[in-house]
Motif scaffolding. Structure first.
Motif, mmCIF file in Angstrom:
data_model
loop_
_atom_site.group_PDB
_atom_site.id
_atom_site.type_symbol
_atom_site.label_atom_id
_atom_site.label_comp_id
_atom_site.label_asym_id
_atom_site.label_seq_id
_atom_site.Cartn_x
_atom_site.Cartn_y
_atom_site.Cartn_z
ATOM 1 N N ASN A 58 -9.555 -2.128 -5.334
ATOM 2 C CA ASN A 58 -9.492 -1.585 -3.989
ATOM 3 C C ASN A 58 -10.443 -0.402 -3.855
ATOM 4 O O ASN A 58 -10.161 0.708 -4.299
ATOM 5 C CB ASN A 58 -8.050 -1.145 -3.746
ATOM 6 C CG ASN A 58 -7.850 -0.655 -2.341
ATOM 7 O OD1 ASN A 58 -8.821 -0.269 -1.672
ATOM 8 N ND2 ASN A 58 -6.630 -0.659 -1.898
ATOM 9 N N SER A 98 0.823 -1.220 0.000
ATOM 10 C CA SER A 98 0.000 0.000 0.000
ATOM 11 C C SER A 98 0.853 1.265 0.000
ATOM 12 O O SER A 98 0.533 2.223 -0.700
ATOM 13 C CB SER A 98 -0.988 -0.010 1.164
ATOM 14 O OG SER A 98 -0.328 0.123 2.385
ATOM 15 N N TRP A 138 -5.445 2.023 3.231
ATOM 16 C CA TRP A 138 -5.991 0.704 2.957
ATOM 17 C C TRP A 138 -5.053 -0.360 3.432
ATOM 18 O O TRP A 138 -3.962 -0.066 3.897
ATOM 19 C CB TRP A 138 -6.333 0.533 1.471
ATOM 20 C CG TRP A 138 -5.207 0.361 0.527
ATOM 21 C CD1 TRP A 138 -4.520 -0.782 0.251
ATOM 22 C CD2 TRP A 138 -4.637 1.370 -0.331
ATOM 23 N NE1 TRP A 138 -3.576 -0.558 -0.710
ATOM 24 C CE2 TRP A 138 -3.621 0.733 -1.095
ATOM 25 C CE3 TRP A 138 -4.872 2.720 -0.524
ATOM 26 C CZ2 TRP A 138 -2.833 1.432 -2.026
ATOM 27 C CZ3 TRP A 138 -4.104 3.386 -1.458
ATOM 28 C CH2 TRP A 138 -3.098 2.758 -2.201
#
Ligand SMILES: Nc1ncnc2c1ncn2[C@@H]1O[C@H](COP(=O)(O)OP(=O)(O)OP(=O)(O)O)[C@@H](O)[C@H]1O
Ligand SMILES: [Mg+2]
Length: 241
Positions: free
Chosen positions: A206, A179, A241
């Motif tokens: 995502n 990420s 995330w």
């Protein structure tokens, strides 16, 4: 329609496109009638379950594939009527692609990988400028094996933008990255979208990434199931995330 959509002309339009893949006796209906107008300069995130038709749509927008039925226009040009060689010229002049796997030539440096594209483009930026825009101005002479995954993806972005495309199409560009690295790649994409004004379509699995978009389109079963705008897109660094 929001005022932003009303003001900006469409760089790309599709009308009722369908796509059927035939393999022997089996037919797969990948797109079931997609009508869409992309505004100049918009950053669009394209979401949807696996198999919903995202890559099929992106490949048709970019002239890598053709619809079974329906029409596609880039500005005033109807892509559906072009010959294969004319479609290749459309891609070469107007479309930058970024894929999950970077597809760099291992035996060429970062600069040389970008130069492959600038040598055949009409009014390209210099490879050094393209690499500088993605934060790799100091790594011009490095080979892909000497760069991290995120850096290699930024070379791929530099290669895609060096021709100053009207359309930048990205299929899971952060899919192979952790990420933190994904954020640096998204920052580079957002910056070139804002600076160069290329309408950008970014496919991702995502859902958190949709917060960086001007517009979010969701596909389900070959159709557009959702289409909305973010009043205030977030910077990639603000997304977690
Ligand atoms: N070349 C092909 N031949 C036959 N069927 C195909 C081909 N490419 C895609 N399909 C089928 O078309 C449908 C849409 O595929 P597509 O690759 O567009 O989905 P996607 O939304 O990009 O999925 P993912 O998130 O997994 O990448 C799927 O059912 C897929 O199996
Ligand atoms: Mg896909």
């Amino acid at each position: 329609m929001t005022s932003a959509e009303a003001d900006a002309p469409a760089v790309l339009r599709t009308e009722a496109i369908t796509k059927v893949y035939r393999t022997g006796a089996v037919a797969v209906q990948a797109l079931r009638g997609v009508s869409l107008a992309l505004a100049e300069g918009d950053l669009v995130v394209l979401l949807g379950a696996s198999g919903s038709g995202k890559s099929t749509l992106l490949n048709i927008l970019g002239g890598l594939d053709r619809p079974t039925e329906g029409q596609v226009w880039f500005r005033e040009q109807n892509l559906t009527t072009l010959s294969d060689s004319e479609l290749t010229l459309y891609r070469r002049a107007h479309v930058g692609f970024v894929f999950q796997f970077y597809n760099l030539v291992p035996s060429l440096t970062a600069r040389e990988n970008v130069a492959l594209v600038t040598e055949i483009a009409t009014a390209p930026m210099r490879p050094e400028e393209a690499l500088d825009r993605v934060g790799l101005g100091a790594r011009l002479n490095h080979f892909p094996a000497e760069l991290s995954g995120g850096e290699q993806q930024r070379v791929a972005i530099a290669r895609a933008i060096a021709k100053r495309p009207g359309l930048l199409l990205c299929d899971e560009p952060t899919g192979a990255l952790d990420s933190a690295t994904g954020i640096t790649v998204l920052e580079a994409l957002v910056e070139v979208n804002r600076d160069l004004g290329a309408a950008t379509v970014l496919i991702t699995h995502n859902a958190a990434i949709q917060a960086i978009a001007d517009r979010v389109i969701t596909m389900a079963d070959g159709r557009i199931a959702g289409d909305s705008r973010n009043a205030v897109p977030l910077r990639p660094a603000q997304v977690s995330w």
